[in-house]
Design a protein around this motif. Structure first.
Motif, mmCIF file in Angstrom:
data_model
loop_
_atom_site.group_PDB
_atom_site.id
_atom_site.type_symbol
_atom_site.label_atom_id
_atom_site.label_comp_id
_atom_site.label_asym_id
_atom_site.label_seq_id
_atom_site.Cartn_x
_atom_site.Cartn_y
_atom_site.Cartn_z
ATOM 1 N N TRP A 1 104.268 60.699 6.747
ATOM 2 C CA TRP A 1 103.155 59.327 5.851
ATOM 3 C C TRP A 1 101.967 59.527 6.047
ATOM 4 C CZ3 TRP A 1 106.069 58.247 10.149
ATOM 5 C CH2 TRP A 1 105.350 58.110 11.322
ATOM 6 N N GLY A 2 101.202 58.552 4.887
ATOM 7 C CA GLY A 2 99.688 58.431 5.110
ATOM 8 C C GLY A 2 99.091 59.256 3.866
ATOM 9 N N TRP A 3 97.655 59.585 4.098
ATOM 10 C CA TRP A 3 96.665 61.008 3.032
ATOM 11 C C TRP A 3 97.311 61.176 3.031
ATOM 12 C CZ3 TRP A 3 91.513 62.287 3.186
ATOM 13 C CH2 TRP A 3 90.737 62.414 1.984
ATOM 14 N N ASN A 4 97.916 62.008 1.965
ATOM 15 C CA ASN A 4 98.115 63.627 1.650
ATOM 16 C C ASN A 4 97.483 64.029 0.148
ATOM 17 O OD1 ASN A 4 100.779 64.943 1.172
ATOM 18 N ND2 ASN A 4 100.784 64.460 -0.919
ATOM 19 N N GLU A 5 96.169 63.936 0.811
ATOM 20 C CA GLU A 5 95.095 64.211 -0.287
ATOM 21 C C GLU A 5 95.088 65.979 -0.604
ATOM 22 O OE1 GLU A 5 91.120 66.446 -0.773
ATOM 23 O OE2 GLU A 5 92.271 65.771 1.017
ATOM 24 N N SER A 6 95.318 66.643 0.679
ATOM 25 C CA SER A 6 95.523 67.655 0.423
ATOM 26 C C SER A 6 96.656 68.393 0.809
ATOM 27 C CB SER A 6 94.565 68.398 1.915
ATOM 28 O OG SER A 6 93.258 68.439 1.431
ATOM 29 N N GLY A 7 97.629 67.521 0.769
ATOM 30 C CA GLY A 7 99.471 68.211 0.594
ATOM 31 C C GLY A 7 99.451 67.635 2.294
ATOM 32 N N GLN A 8 99.135 67.483 3.456
ATOM 33 C CA GLN A 8 99.385 67.274 4.054
ATOM 34 C C GLN A 8 100.684 66.994 5.080
ATOM 35 O OE1 GLN A 8 96.592 66.025 3.248
ATOM 36 N NE2 GLN A 8 95.285 64.385 4.219
ATOM 37 N N LEU A 9 100.907 66.089 4.016
ATOM 38 C CA LEU A 9 102.296 65.512 4.132
ATOM 39 C C LEU A 9 104.060 66.289 4.020
ATOM 40 C CD1 LEU A 9 101.799 61.477 2.914
ATOM 41 C CD2 LEU A 9 101.547 62.874 5.363
ATOM 42 N N THR B 1 100.943 66.303 -4.145
ATOM 43 C CA THR B 1 99.606 66.402 -4.887
ATOM 44 C C THR B 1 98.931 67.284 -5.819
ATOM 45 O OG1 THR B 1 97.615 66.520 -3.239
ATOM 46 C CG2 THR B 1 98.533 68.423 -3.075
ATOM 47 N N LYS B 2 97.908 66.522 -6.523
ATOM 48 C CA LYS B 2 97.514 66.846 -7.472
ATOM 49 C C LYS B 2 96.304 66.795 -7.976
ATOM 50 C CE LYS B 2 95.741 62.630 -9.717
ATOM 51 N NZ LYS B 2 95.663 61.035 -11.073
ATOM 52 N N LEU B 3 95.584 67.550 -6.317
ATOM 53 C CA LEU B 3 94.141 67.915 -6.879
ATOM 54 C C LEU B 3 94.316 69.455 -6.570
ATOM 55 C CD1 LEU B 3 91.207 67.246 -5.619
ATOM 56 C CD2 LEU B 3 91.607 67.466 -3.673
ATOM 57 N N PRO B 4 93.539 70.213 -7.704
ATOM 58 C CA PRO B 4 93.853 71.355 -8.017
ATOM 59 C C PRO B 4 93.063 72.142 -6.949
ATOM 60 C CG PRO B 4 92.902 70.872 -10.178
ATOM 61 C CD PRO B 4 93.402 68.611 -8.339
ATOM 62 N N GLN B 5 93.712 73.396 -6.198
ATOM 63 C CA GLN B 5 93.090 74.561 -5.123
ATOM 64 C C GLN B 5 91.938 74.514 -5.484
ATOM 65 O OE1 GLN B 5 94.240 75.356 -2.032
ATOM 66 N NE2 GLN B 5 92.820 76.235 -1.686
ATOM 67 N N LYS B 6 91.087 74.670 -6.561
ATOM 68 C CA LYS B 6 90.141 74.917 -6.881
ATOM 69 C C LYS B 6 89.221 74.014 -6.401
ATOM 70 C CE LYS B 6 86.492 76.571 -9.848
ATOM 71 N NZ LYS B 6 86.424 77.078 -11.334
ATOM 72 N N LEU B 7 89.283 72.674 -7.077
ATOM 73 C CA LEU B 7 88.273 71.846 -6.445
ATOM 74 C C LEU B 7 88.423 71.202 -5.252
ATOM 75 C CD1 LEU B 7 89.174 69.114 -9.880
ATOM 76 C CD2 LEU B 7 87.904 70.658 -9.787
ATOM 77 N N GLN B 8 89.671 71.133 -4.457
ATOM 78 C CA GLN B 8 89.480 71.337 -2.565
ATOM 79 C C GLN B 8 88.810 72.102 -2.410
ATOM 80 O OE1 GLN B 8 93.184 70.485 -0.304
ATOM 81 N NE2 GLN B 8 93.790 70.677 -2.085
#
Length: 400
Positions: A259-267, A271-278
């Motif tokens: 649980w918690g933040w999943n901005e980088s797929g850490q859960l 996650t929808k943040l594209p790899q390039k933008l990340q």
């Protein structure tokens, strides 16, 4: 950062490191900012060297450690003989290594480190050292800036540092915080802004900042005092770890909850943040203090009618599926990545991978747990894993 306390592994194995290495804090002697695959941390001899203080000595590489405790720019290794090694950006610059020997005929029993402070546990006290004051040579080890005396008879061998009698130790002032004795704390994990605690009746508590859902109470509200994670109440929790803004635990059956933040797929959730933008976002940062806090996104975001749900914040514990219904026995969290060890000795990692901290030989991030093939290919059984902010350390046995 993320300090998950676990039983010290056997000294017959080896430690490996991978990930961010700009200051040699992951694999000393490797002149690369990123170590993309597991590399063995070479062992060195122990004991004082002629002409130097018996308290503190230079060393060519970190000695075999029973515990590795990483900060962002350096790492510390604690050995069963009570000695401590540093490697990375300490003592006036990169690549220095420091050997702290036994003091007052005692052995250091455990450590906890951060960018600024080293907390050491002794038989009768806890000491806080100012990390920038530590030196590789000379008669002065450094500055002890805080001490808490302990009553030896109060020591509970079934609890793990940073728990101490009456409370727990943190890496930020005032360093000691009391806990109610009715909680009967057994294990504690410190995240960037929150804490997780297991009790002797296998109940999980959380408190601190909840702005990314990392407390698991279904909201983004803060909690000043330990509160039961109700979604997991009644399940026997066995292991727990806390990252900067995310959390993970396992139950007695080896199931994993996140649980918690999943901005980088850490859960390990979509996650929808594209790899390039990340990658572009993370490239602009110079350290954990540079990590921004994006506006909270709705967990139910959908893209162009896609039926997949992309999760930015998971405020309730979610059961994480692994292939083949694998059972996990060890877990650890970095800043934005996560690692878990199966009961059969395999390592899985997921989340942000920009510095190779996932160990897959590349810098891609992943929102799906992936097997780190290096250890299986070399017939190594993984026994423990410790995630630093942007790197990972693994203890493994066996080999060709």
């Amino acid at each position: 950062m993320a300090a998950t306390v676990s039983a010290a592994p056997s000294t017959s194995g080896r430690w490996f490191g991978f990930g961010f290495n700009r200051f040699g804090q992951t694999v000393p002697g490797v002149a690369a900012d990123r170590v993309l695959e597991p590399r063995h941390l070479a062992a060195c001899g122990s004991g004082p060297r002629p002409g130097h203080s018996p308290d503190i000595q230079p060393a060519p590489a970190p000695a075999p450690a029973r515990k590795v405790c990483p900060a962002w720019s350096h790492s510390a290794g604690w050995r069963g003989d009570g000695s401590i090694y540093f490697w990375g950006f300490v003592a006036d610059g990169p690549w220095h290594q420091i050997y702290i020997n036994n003091r007052d005929q005692q052995r250091c029993r455990d450590i906890l480190t951060s960018e600024k402070y080293l907390l050491t546990l002794w038989q009768d006290r806890v000491e806080c050292w100012d990390v920038p004051s530590l030196r590789p040579t000379g008669d002065t080890m450094g500055s002890v800036i805080w001490t808490k005396l302990l009553q030896e008879e109060e020591e509970n061998p079934n609890t793990a540092f940073p728990l101490i009698p009456g409370g727990y130790i943190t890496t930020t002032p005032p360093f000691y915080k009391a806990l109610s004795p009715r909680l009967q704390a057994r294990r504690l994990a410190l995240g960037g802004e929150h804490a997780l605690m297991l009790t002797f009746d296998w109940t999980l508590y959380s408190w601190g900042s909840g702005r990314h859902g990392q407390l698991g109470h279904g909201s983004v509200e803060d909690e000043a005092e330990p509160r039961v994670v109700e979604a997991l109440h009644g399940l026997a929790m066995a292991e727990v770890a806390a990252g900067t803004w995310h959390s993970i635990c396992t139950n007695a059956s080896g199931d994993v909850y996140v649980w918690g933040w999943n901005e980088s797929g850490q859960l390990g959730l979509p996650t929808k943040l594209p790899q390039k933008l990340q990658s572009e976002e993370e490239h602009q940062q110079t350290g954990p203090s540079g990590e921004g806090t994006p506006a909270l996104k709705d967990a139910g975001d959908r893209i162009m009618g896609n039926v997949n749900v992309f999760i930015s914040i998971q405020a309730f514990p979610a059961l994480l599926d692994f292939p083949g219904e694998l059972e996990m026995c060890k877990v650890s969290c970095g800043s934005r990545h996560t690692a878990a060890v199966t009961r059969c000795g395999k390592l899985y990692t997921w989340g942000w991978g920009n510095y190779g901290q996932l160990g897959h030989g590349q810098t891609d991030s992943s929102d799906v747990p992936r097997l780190v093939e290096y250890f299986a290919e070399n017939r190594l059984s993984v026994m423990d894993v410790v995630c630093g902010p942007w790197n990972t350390f693994v203890f493994a046995q066996g080999g060709i």
